[in-house]
Design a protein around this motif. Structure first.
Motif, PDB file in Angstrom:
ATOM      1  N   UNK A  82       0.853  -1.174   0.000  1.00 47.83           N
ATOM      2  CA  UNK A  82       0.000   0.000   0.000  1.00 47.83           C
ATOM      3  C   UNK A  82       0.893   1.229   0.000  1.00 47.83           C
ATOM      4  N   UNK A  83       0.370   2.266  -0.600  1.00 50.47           N
ATOM      5  CA  UNK A  83       1.097   3.530  -0.705  1.00 50.47           C
ATOM      6  C   UNK A  83       0.163   4.649  -0.252  1.00 50.47           C
ATOM      7  N   UNK A  84       0.697   5.597   0.471  1.00 49.22           N
ATOM      8  CA  UNK A  84      -0.101   6.717   0.973  1.00 49.22           C
ATOM      9  C   UNK A  84       0.289   7.983   0.223  1.00 49.22           C
ATOM     10  N   UNK A  85      -0.701   8.696  -0.263  1.00 45.19           N
ATOM     11  CA  UNK A  85      -0.485   9.981  -0.930  1.00 45.19           C
ATOM     12  C   UNK A  85      -1.475  10.977  -0.351  1.00 45.19           C
ATOM     13  N   UNK A  86      -1.074  11.646   0.724  1.00 46.92           N
ATOM     14  CA  UNK A  86      -1.992  12.580   1.369  1.00 46.92           C
ATOM     15  C   UNK A  86      -3.164  11.822   1.963  1.00 46.92           C
ATOM     16  N   UNK A  87      -4.369  12.143   1.533  1.00 48.42           N
ATOM     17  CA  UNK A  87      -5.554  11.441   2.022  1.00 48.42           C
ATOM     18  C   UNK A  87      -6.004  10.346   1.067  1.00 48.42           C
ATOM     19  N   UNK A  88      -5.113   9.912   0.180  1.00 47.68           N
ATOM     20  CA  UNK A  88      -5.422   8.822  -0.751  1.00 47.68           C
ATOM     21  C   UNK A  88      -4.519   7.641  -0.415  1.00 47.68           C
ATOM     22  N   UNK A  89      -5.122   6.477  -0.251  1.00 47.70           N
ATOM     23  CA  UNK A  89      -4.363   5.254   0.015  1.00 47.70           C
ATOM     24  C   UNK A  89      -4.515   4.362  -1.210  1.00 47.70           C
ATOM     25  N   UNK A  90      -3.396   3.955  -1.780  1.00 49.18           N
ATOM     26  CA  UNK A  90      -3.401   3.170  -3.020  1.00 49.18           C
ATOM     27  C   UNK A  90      -2.960   1.742  -2.710  1.00 49.18           C
ATOM     28  N   UNK A  91      -3.786   0.790  -3.093  1.00 51.76           N
ATOM     29  CA  UNK A  91      -3.449  -0.627  -2.986  1.00 51.76           C
ATOM     30  C   UNK A  91      -3.031  -1.068  -4.376  1.00 51.76           C
ATOM     31  N   UNK A  92      -1.761  -1.404  -4.515  1.00 55.32           N
ATOM     32  CA  UNK A  92      -1.222  -1.700  -5.846  1.00 55.32           C
ATOM     33  C   UNK A  92      -1.283  -3.186  -6.162  1.00 55.32           C
ATOM     34  N   UNK A  93      -0.774  -3.500  -7.345  1.00 57.30           N
ATOM     35  CA  UNK A  93      -0.764  -4.867  -7.823  1.00 57.30           C
ATOM     36  C   UNK A  93       0.175  -5.722  -7.015  1.00 57.30           C
ATOM     37  N   UNK A  94      -0.071  -7.005  -7.033  1.00 56.48           N
ATOM     38  CA  UNK A  94       0.765  -7.942  -6.309  1.00 56.48           C
ATOM     39  C   UNK A  94       1.984  -8.290  -7.165  1.00 56.48           C
ATOM     40  N   UNK A 111      -2.104  -6.588  -3.803  1.00 55.47           N
ATOM     41  CA  UNK A 111      -1.200  -7.072  -2.756  1.00 55.47           C
ATOM     42  C   UNK A 111      -1.912  -7.440  -1.462  1.00 55.47           C
ATOM     43  N   UNK A 112      -3.154  -7.039  -1.291  1.00 54.93           N
ATOM     44  CA  UNK A 112      -3.946  -7.469  -0.139  1.00 54.93           C
ATOM     45  C   UNK A 112      -4.804  -8.659  -0.544  1.00 54.93           C
ATOM     46  N   UNK A 113      -4.988  -9.595   0.381  1.00 60.90           N
ATOM     47  CA  UNK A 113      -5.878 -10.722   0.116  1.00 60.90           C
ATOM     48  C   UNK A 113      -7.323 -10.259   0.107  1.00 60.90           C
ATOM     49  N   UNK A 114      -8.258 -11.111  -0.315  1.00 55.65           N
ATOM     50  CA  UNK A 114      -9.668 -10.722  -0.403  1.00 55.65           C
ATOM     51  C   UNK A 114     -10.254 -10.204   0.906  1.00 55.65           C
ATOM     52  N   UNK A 115      -9.989 -10.929   2.025  1.00 56.49           N
ATOM     53  CA  UNK A 115     -10.540 -10.491   3.316  1.00 56.49           C
ATOM     54  C   UNK A 115      -9.927  -9.166   3.747  1.00 56.49           C
ATOM     55  N   UNK A 116      -8.603  -9.060   3.588  1.00 52.49           N
ATOM     56  CA  UNK A 116      -7.923  -7.815   3.973  1.00 52.49           C
ATOM     57  C   UNK A 116      -8.435  -6.633   3.163  1.00 52.49           C
ATOM     58  N   UNK A 117      -8.607  -6.857   1.847  1.00 52.52           N
ATOM     59  CA  UNK A 117      -9.091  -5.784   0.982  1.00 52.52           C
ATOM     60  C   UNK A 117     -10.516  -5.392   1.368  1.00 52.52           C
ATOM     61  N   UNK A 118     -11.363  -6.375   1.641  1.00 55.51           N
ATOM     62  CA  UNK A 118     -12.745  -6.073   2.041  1.00 55.51           C
ATOM     63  C   UNK A 118     -12.763  -5.290   3.353  1.00 55.51           C
ATOM     64  N   UNK A 119     -11.950  -5.687   4.334  1.00 56.04           N
ATOM     65  CA  UNK A 119     -11.887  -4.961   5.605  1.00 56.04           C
ATOM     66  C   UNK A 119     -11.370  -3.541   5.400  1.00 56.04           C
ATOM     67  N   UNK A 120     -10.360  -3.391   4.550  1.00 57.03           N
ATOM     68  CA  UNK A 120      -9.813  -2.073   4.242  1.00 57.03           C
ATOM     69  C   UNK A 120     -10.891  -1.179   3.621  1.00 57.03           C
ATOM     70  N   UNK A 121     -11.646  -1.719   2.670  1.00 53.94           N
ATOM     71  CA  UNK A 121     -12.685  -0.928   2.005  1.00 53.94           C
ATOM     72  C   UNK A 121     -13.830  -0.592   2.961  1.00 53.94           C
ATOM     73  N   UNK A 122     -14.179  -1.516   3.846  1.00 55.27           N
ATOM     74  CA  UNK A 122     -15.233  -1.224   4.830  1.00 55.27           C
ATOM     75  C   UNK A 122     -14.781  -0.092   5.747  1.00 55.27           C
ATOM     76  N   UNK A 123     -13.532  -0.142   6.212  1.00 56.94           N
ATOM     77  CA  UNK A 123     -13.008   0.935   7.066  1.00 56.94           C
ATOM     78  C   UNK A 123     -12.998   2.266   6.321  1.00 56.94           C
ATOM     79  N   UNK A 124     -12.619   2.240   5.042  1.00 58.82           N
ATOM     80  CA  UNK A 124     -12.593   3.478   4.255  1.00 58.82           C
ATOM     81  C   UNK A 124     -14.008   4.014   4.055  1.00 58.82           C
TER      82      UNK A 124
END
Length: 190
Positions: A1-13, A169-182
């Motif tokens: 993951x990469x942070x750019x100000x208030x944008x968090x980018x989840x990149x390719x694996x 780079x995040x697994x399905x569960x991790x990505x879903x949790x990340x998106x729910x938090x966002x």
């Protein structure tokens, strides 16, 4: 993951793609050894190892090209306080969080992935920016095709949009949790 100000980018694996490319490179070496063994080891030409090696070179060479294309594609997911942005080779889809009714883990392309359910698929498809043109029916190149694919996914699979778990780079569960938090704002509070 990469942070750019208030944008968090989840990149390719890229780690997974690197190891896939390493395995393909090894198999290209094995296939080359088969061709050389069939041609040079004995007085006669041994056609079976040459044939197997040639098929291997063609198949693994094509695999190497596909892995490199995958590594170079711009796939990523970017979350900001107001939107979720999904970038693929064919389009950029910017979705306001209010349009995302559900986030879950389900089967996407025969493996677990993160899936999204939209309040108004037509509004989501209307916000897409398309990057390629193609006459192939399997490539999403316009709003109507995207909307039709979303409706078809909903009827057949129960969700509008699926993100394959192996791509990011995040697994399905991790990505879903990340998106729910966002989506709920918890990500921006921490």
């Amino acid at each position: 993951m990469r942070y750019e100000g208030q944008v968090i980018i989840v990149e390719k694996n890229r780690k997974r793609a690197f190891w896939a490319l390493a395995i393909v490179a090894f198999m290209i070496l094995v296939s080359s050894a088969l061709v050389l063994a069939g041609a040079l080891v004995s007085q006669e030409v041994l056609w079976t190892p040459i044939w197997l090696g040639t098929v291997g070179l063609l198949g693994f060479g094509l695999s190497a090209v596909l892995v490199i294309q995958t590594m170079r594609s711009p796939w990523h997911v970017a979350a900001s306080p107001s939107t979720l942005k999904i970038r693929t080779q064919a389009y950029i889809l910017e979705i306001p969080w209010e349009q995302i009714a559900g986030i879950a883990v389900d089967e996407v392309n025969f493996r677990d992935g993160c899936v999204l359910l939209f309040e108004d698929p037509a509004a989501v498809a209307g916000g897409a920016r398309f990057l390629v043109r193609s006459n192939r029916p399997d490539v999403v190149t316009d709003r109507d095709t995207m909307l039709a694919r979303m409706r078809e996914n909903y009827e057949n699979l129960g969700y509008h949009y699926g993100i394959p778990g192996r791509i990011l780079e995040l697994g399905p569960e991790e990505l879903a949790q990340f998106l729910v938090k966002a989506r709920t704002g918890l990500l921006w509070e921490s």
